[in-house]
Design an enzyme around this catalytic site. Structure first.
Site, PDB file in Angstrom:
ATOM      1  N   ASP A 135       0.851  -1.200   0.000  1.00 21.32           N
ATOM      2  CA  ASP A 135       0.000   0.000   0.000  1.00 21.32           C
ATOM      3  C   ASP A 135       0.883   1.246   0.000  1.00 21.32           C
ATOM      4  O   ASP A 135       1.714   1.424   0.889  1.00 21.32           O
ATOM      5  CB  ASP A 135      -0.895   0.008   1.236  1.00 21.32           C
ATOM      6  CG  ASP A 135      -1.841   1.192   1.205  1.00 21.32           C
ATOM      7  OD1 ASP A 135      -2.890   1.083   0.541  1.00 21.32           O
ATOM      8  OD2 ASP A 135      -1.520   2.243   1.812  1.00 21.32           O
TER       9      ASP A 135
ATOM     10  N   TYR B 218       3.222  10.038   0.689  1.00 19.49           N
ATOM     11  CA  TYR B 218       4.181   9.427   1.620  1.00 19.49           C
ATOM     12  C   TYR B 218       5.629   9.770   1.229  1.00 19.49           C
ATOM     13  O   TYR B 218       6.564   9.529   1.975  1.00 19.49           O
ATOM     14  CB  TYR B 218       4.016   7.899   1.676  1.00 19.49           C
ATOM     15  CG  TYR B 218       2.645   7.414   2.097  1.00 19.49           C
ATOM     16  CD1 TYR B 218       1.737   8.266   2.720  1.00 19.49           C
ATOM     17  CD2 TYR B 218       2.239   6.098   1.867  1.00 19.49           C
ATOM     18  CE1 TYR B 218       0.476   7.826   3.091  1.00 19.49           C
ATOM     19  CE2 TYR B 218       0.981   5.649   2.247  1.00 19.49           C
ATOM     20  CZ  TYR B 218       0.095   6.513   2.843  1.00 19.49           C
ATOM     21  OH  TYR B 218      -1.149   6.065   3.199  1.00 19.49           O
TER      22      TYR B 218
ATOM     23  N   LYS C 196      -2.427   6.310  -4.013  1.00 18.14           N
ATOM     24  CA  LYS C 196      -3.507   7.269  -3.737  1.00 18.14           C
ATOM     25  C   LYS C 196      -3.201   8.636  -4.346  1.00 18.14           C
ATOM     26  O   LYS C 196      -2.057   9.104  -4.295  1.00 18.14           O
ATOM     27  CB  LYS C 196      -3.710   7.413  -2.215  1.00 18.14           C
ATOM     28  CG  LYS C 196      -3.791   6.062  -1.522  1.00 18.14           C
ATOM     29  CD  LYS C 196      -4.069   6.139  -0.052  1.00 18.14           C
ATOM     30  CE  LYS C 196      -3.819   4.787   0.588  1.00 18.14           C
ATOM     31  NZ  LYS C 196      -2.412   4.547   0.972  1.00 18.14           N
TER      32      LYS C 196
ATOM     33  N   HIS D 151      -7.329  10.032  -1.976  1.00 19.82           N
ATOM     34  CA  HIS D 151      -6.791   9.884  -0.618  1.00 19.82           C
ATOM     35  C   HIS D 151      -7.698  10.484   0.457  1.00 19.82           C
ATOM     36  O   HIS D 151      -7.880   9.901   1.524  1.00 19.82           O
ATOM     37  CB  HIS D 151      -5.395  10.525  -0.557  1.00 19.82           C
ATOM     38  CG  HIS D 151      -4.506   9.945   0.496  1.00 19.82           C
ATOM     39  ND1 HIS D 151      -3.147   9.811   0.349  1.00 19.82           N
ATOM     40  CD2 HIS D 151      -4.785   9.444   1.725  1.00 19.82           C
ATOM     41  CE1 HIS D 151      -2.634   9.257   1.436  1.00 19.82           C
ATOM     42  NE2 HIS D 151      -3.607   9.032   2.287  1.00 19.82           N
TER      43      HIS D 151
END
Ligand code: A2P
Length: 319
Positions: A43, A48, A77, A110
């Site tokens: 994931d 990130y 996302k 997201h």
């Protein structure tokens, strides 16, 4: 391993490796350890800021023959600053380039929050775009287009409550195939889970271990520590398992996918072994009876900024 099966028969392993908070310097090795251990679901997300390193690890695993592309389920996302219909594909292309992939298995919106294109995190009211400026339905149309092009095999959302899902469903051609939300024993979200089950929307549980490494700005000293919850520890002891394994197993027992994050080889292996921890009905009942309720990721970093057009009720159910 249990799987989530999509309408077209594609399968997603219920247990995957989370990569939020995995630093770029650590995530490469973490992904390789996970694939070596037997994980087949990773994931990711653009925000990130480690997708390049995840991509390097995937490329190494493919070139070494450790796994084939088609055997790994990769999710990413769309960040909040790429919500305009025609920009969705730009966001996806950047992620595909970073991950060094030509398609994703699953792509999610997201958050139901829109930001201006040059903003990663909002500092003031001017940083946002409103629902009038970018309706969620428009973002969803952008998602449908990338599915049609085959750049994402499946599309879905994250952090969407019932009202926001209903809004999308009004105009959607493709029903969101996933809602990734915080789910752990302090936040079981039964109403939202039931709603998604009825609508055929699959669910992934994030922060299943209580996100103990969440950023300082997102925690208070008196926040509970899920891995220290006495009931979870007691059940773990009775199964000769760890608290983390009980939490992961709990999610799988609820038929939700679950994405514990770790950058430790030992814990990555330990977490995967949770698939073999069978909880009893009595364990599930005890977990259900934990009276303390708590949301670790409360979205205040979007809603509590002065001038924000977004409210907590745009994100969460009234529980
Ligand atoms: P680490 O990455 O050093 O293993 P969540 O998935 O809820 O966001 O939680 C992630 C946090 O839980 C990280 O701090 C991670 O640390 C820690 N963690 C992951 N697996 C375990 C485990 N099996 N036991 C204890 N802590 C764990």
């Amino acid at each position: 391993m249990k799987y989530i099966t999509f309408a077209n028969g594609d399968k997603m392993p219920m247990l995957g490796l989370g990569t939020w908070k995995s630093s770029p310097g650590e995530v490469y090795q973490a992904v390789l350890w996970a694939l070596e251990a037997g994980y087949r679901h990773i994931d990711c997300a653009a925000v990130y800021q480690n997708e390049k390193e995840v991509g390097d690890a995937l490329a190494k695993a493919f070139s070494d023959g450790l796994v084939k592309r088609e055997d790994v389920f990769v999710t990413s996302k769309l960040w909040n600053n790429a919500h305009e219909e025609q920009v969705v594909e730009v966001g996806l292309d950047k992620t595909l380039a970073d991950l060094r992939l030509d398609y994703l298995d699953l792509y999610l919106i997201h958050w139901p929050v829109s930001l201006k294109s040059d903003v990663m995190f909002p500092k003031g009211g001017d940083d946002y775009l409103t629902y009038d400026q970018v309706p969620l339905a428009a973002t969803w149309r952008g998602m449908e287009k990338i599915k049609e092009k085959g750049k994402a095999r499946h599309i879905g959302v994250s952090n969407f409550n019932i009202a926001k899902l209903e809004e999308i469903l009004q105009t959607a051609d493709v029903i969101p195939e996933m809602n990734q939300i915080e789910l752990q024993p302090y936040l079981p979200q039964d109403r939202l889970v039931d709603y998604c089950n009825k609508k055929g929307i699959n669910i992934t549980a994030y922060s299943p271990l209580g996100s103990g490494d969440r950023p300082k700005g997102r925690r208070r000293d008196d926040d509970p520590v899920l891995l220290e919850e006495p009931c979870i520890k007691e059940i773990a002891k009775s199964h000769a398992a760890t608290a983390a394994q009980v939490l992961i197993s709990w999610a799988i027992h609820r038929d939700t996918a679950v994405i514990p994050k770790s950058v430790s080889k030992e814990r990555i292996i330990q977490n995967l072994a949770a698939k073999d921890v069978s909880l009893y009905e009595s364990d599930l009942l005890k977990i259900r009876q934990i009276s303390h309720k708590f949301r670790f990721i409360d979205g205040s970093f979007f809603t509590d900024i002065p001038g924000s057009p977004y409210k907590q009720s745009d994100l969460w159910e009234e529980e």
